[in-house]
Write a protein that holds these residues in place. Structure first.
Motif, PDB file in Angstrom:
ATOM      1  N   GLU A 146       0.824  -1.202   0.000  1.00 43.21           N
ATOM      2  CA  GLU A 146       0.000   0.000   0.000  1.00 43.21           C
ATOM      3  C   GLU A 146       0.863   1.259   0.000  1.00 43.21           C
ATOM      4  N   LYS A 147       0.248   2.381  -0.368  1.00 46.95           N
ATOM      5  CA  LYS A 147       0.966   3.662  -0.440  1.00 46.95           C
ATOM      6  C   LYS A 147       1.620   4.020   0.893  1.00 46.95           C
ATOM      7  N   SER A 148       0.957   3.662   1.996  1.00 44.61           N
ATOM      8  CA  SER A 148       1.470   4.018   3.318  1.00 44.61           C
ATOM      9  C   SER A 148       2.722   3.236   3.691  1.00 44.61           C
ATOM     10  N   GLU A 149       2.986   2.133   2.985  1.00 42.91           N
ATOM     11  CA  GLU A 149       4.102   1.256   3.332  1.00 42.91           C
ATOM     12  C   GLU A 149       5.214   1.231   2.290  1.00 42.91           C
ATOM     13  N   ASP A 202       1.373   3.077  -4.930  1.00 42.71           N
ATOM     14  CA  ASP A 202       1.383   1.720  -4.395  1.00 42.71           C
ATOM     15  C   ASP A 202       2.146   0.853  -5.389  1.00 42.71           C
TER      16      ASP A 202
END
Length: 349
Positions: A146-149, A202
Motif C-alpha cells: 500500500e501507499k502508506s508502506e 502503491d
C-alpha cells in the motif's frame, strides 16, 4: 484489445547483447507493445544492429543521440512513449516470455501504479532456455504494498530491486512530468523511483525472478571515480533532505547514517588504491557532513566510527572489529533466547 506497453531500452556499447535482449521482448506472450531503442552514442556496432532489428518488426522504434548518459536516453524514451504503461529494460539483460503479460495483468487487476520484477542475476555463459526452464518452477505470486508502506520498502531496501529501474512497469500517467536527472551519472534510478513513491504510489512485487540481470565486470555500479561517488552522494543527499523536509526525522537520520557508511566505504577503497585526490575529496565531504543538522540525530556509534575513519584510520579498523564481534554476540544471545522460548513452549504444552 489490451493496452499498449512502451518498453524503454537505453543502449551504450551493447553490440554483444542487444540481439538477445530484443529477441526476449519479441518472444513475449504479450504482443501489444512498442520497443523503444535509444542508442546513447555507442562506439561499437550497436547502432547498425538496432537499425537491422527495426527492419524485422514494425513495433521496434530506434533513436540515436550523442553520448549524454543513460538518463538522457531514458528521457527520450519517456517523451516518445505512447503506451498506458512504461517498462524499463537494460540492453544487456533479458526477460522471461511471460513477464510483460504477468505484470500487466496484475497492474490492471489492482490498479497499482508500479509493478516490480525481482532480479535473477546471470553471467555471460548462462543459457536463456535453461534460465527460463528453471524459473518456470517458481509459483507465480505477488506482494501488494500500500501507499502508506511503499516508502518503507524502498528506504529500508526490503526489496533491493526497488532502487533500480530495470524490471519496472509503471503507469505512464503517474510520471507524465517526471524525468530522470541528467546531471547524475550514478544513482539516477534511485532518485527517480523515490520521486515516484514520494508522490504517492502503491506497488506490486512479482516473486518469480523473471528479469535476468547480467552481472559482469562492465556494470557501472563497480566504477571507482570522483564523478561516480559525487553523483551517488548527491542522490543520497537528496533523499535524506527530502525525508527531513517531510518531517520524518528518524527516517532522515537513518538515511544520513547510510550516507556516512558510503563515505567510509569509499574512503577505505581509496586508501587501498592509494588515491590521494579521492581521499582529499572524501575528507572534505566528511567534514561538511559533520556540520549538517541531521548529523546530530545519528547514533553515537556511527559518529565515533565516522570520526575515526578520517582522523585515526588504524583505530577505525579496530572499532569496526569490536562492533562486528559485539554484533555476533548479540545475534547469538537472540538466537539462544528464541530457542529457549520454543523449548519452554513445548514444555508447557
Amino acid at each position: 484489445m489490451k493496452e499498449l506497453i512502451s518498453i524503454i531500452v537505453p543502449i551504450y556499447n551493447s553490440a554483444r547483447y542487444i540481439r538477445e535482449c530484443v529477441n526476449s521482448v519479441l518472444e513475449q506472450t504479450y504482443e501489444n507493445f512498442e520497443l523503444i531503442l535509444i542508442d546513447d552514442g555507442s562506439l561499437d556496432e550497436s547502432k547498425d544492429i538496432c537499425l537491422k532489428l527495426c527492419e524485422t518488426d514494425r513495433r521496434i522504434l530506434f533513436f540515436h543521440q550523442e553520448h549524454k548518459g543513460v538518463s538522457a536516453a531514458r528521457n527520450i524514451g519517456l517523451k516518445t512513449a505512447k503506451g498506458k504503461y512504461l517498462f524499463y529494460l537494460d540492453s544487456d539483460d533479458i526477460i522471461h516470455p511471460d513477464l510483460l503479460e504477468t505484470l500487466y495483468d496484475e497492474l490492471e487487476k489492482t490498479n497499482s501504479i508500479m509493478a516490480v520484477s525481482q532480479f535473477h542475476f546471470i553471467k555471460d555463459m548462462d543459457k536463456k532456455d535453461q534460465l527460463i526452464s528453471m524459473t518456470n518452477r517458481e509459483k507465480t505470486s505477488f506482494t501488494y504494498i500500500e501507499k502508506s508502506e511503499v516508502l518503507e520498502y524502498f528506504l529500508d531496501e526490503i526489496c533491493e530491486e526497488f532502487t533500480a529501474m530495470p524490471g519496472k512497469m509503471i503507469l505512464r500517467s503517474s510520471v507524465q512530468t517526471l524525468y530522470f536527472d541528467e546531471s547524475l551519472s550514478h544513482g539516477e534510478d534511485t532518485k527517480y523511483i523515490y520521486q515516484i513513491l514520494l508522490s504517492g504510489s502503491d506497488a506490486v512485487i512479482l516473486h518469480p525472478k523473471w528479469y535476468f540481470y547480467r552481472n559482469h565486470s562492465g556494470n557501472s555500479s563497480k566504477i571507482h571515480s570522483l564523478k561516480a561517488y559525487n553523483s551517488m552522494y548527491e542522490c543520497k543527499r537528496y533523499i535524506c533532505d527530502k525525508e527531513k523536509e517531510c518531517g520524518r526525522i528518524k527516517s532522515a537520520a537513518i538515511q544520513e547514517q547510510a550516507i556516512m557508511n558510503h563515505i567510509m566505504e569509499w574512503n577505505t577503497k581509496s586508501r587501498y588504491l592509494q588515491d590521494q585526490i579521492m581521499m582529499e575529496y572524501l575528507s572534505k565531504l566528511a567534514a561538511d557532513e559533520r556540520k549538517l543538522e541531521i548529523y546530530s540525530y545519528t547514533s553515537l556509534s556511527h559518529k565515533i566510527k565516522f570520526s575515526l575513519a578520517f582522523y585515526c584510520f588504524p583505530l577505525y579498523w579496530i572499532y569496526c572489529d569490536i562492533l562486528y564481534v559485539l554484533g555476533k554476540i548479540k545475534a547469538g544471545i537472540c538466537l539462544l533466547e528464541k530457542s529457549s522460548k520454543r523449548e519452554n513452549g513445548r514444555y508447557e504444552e
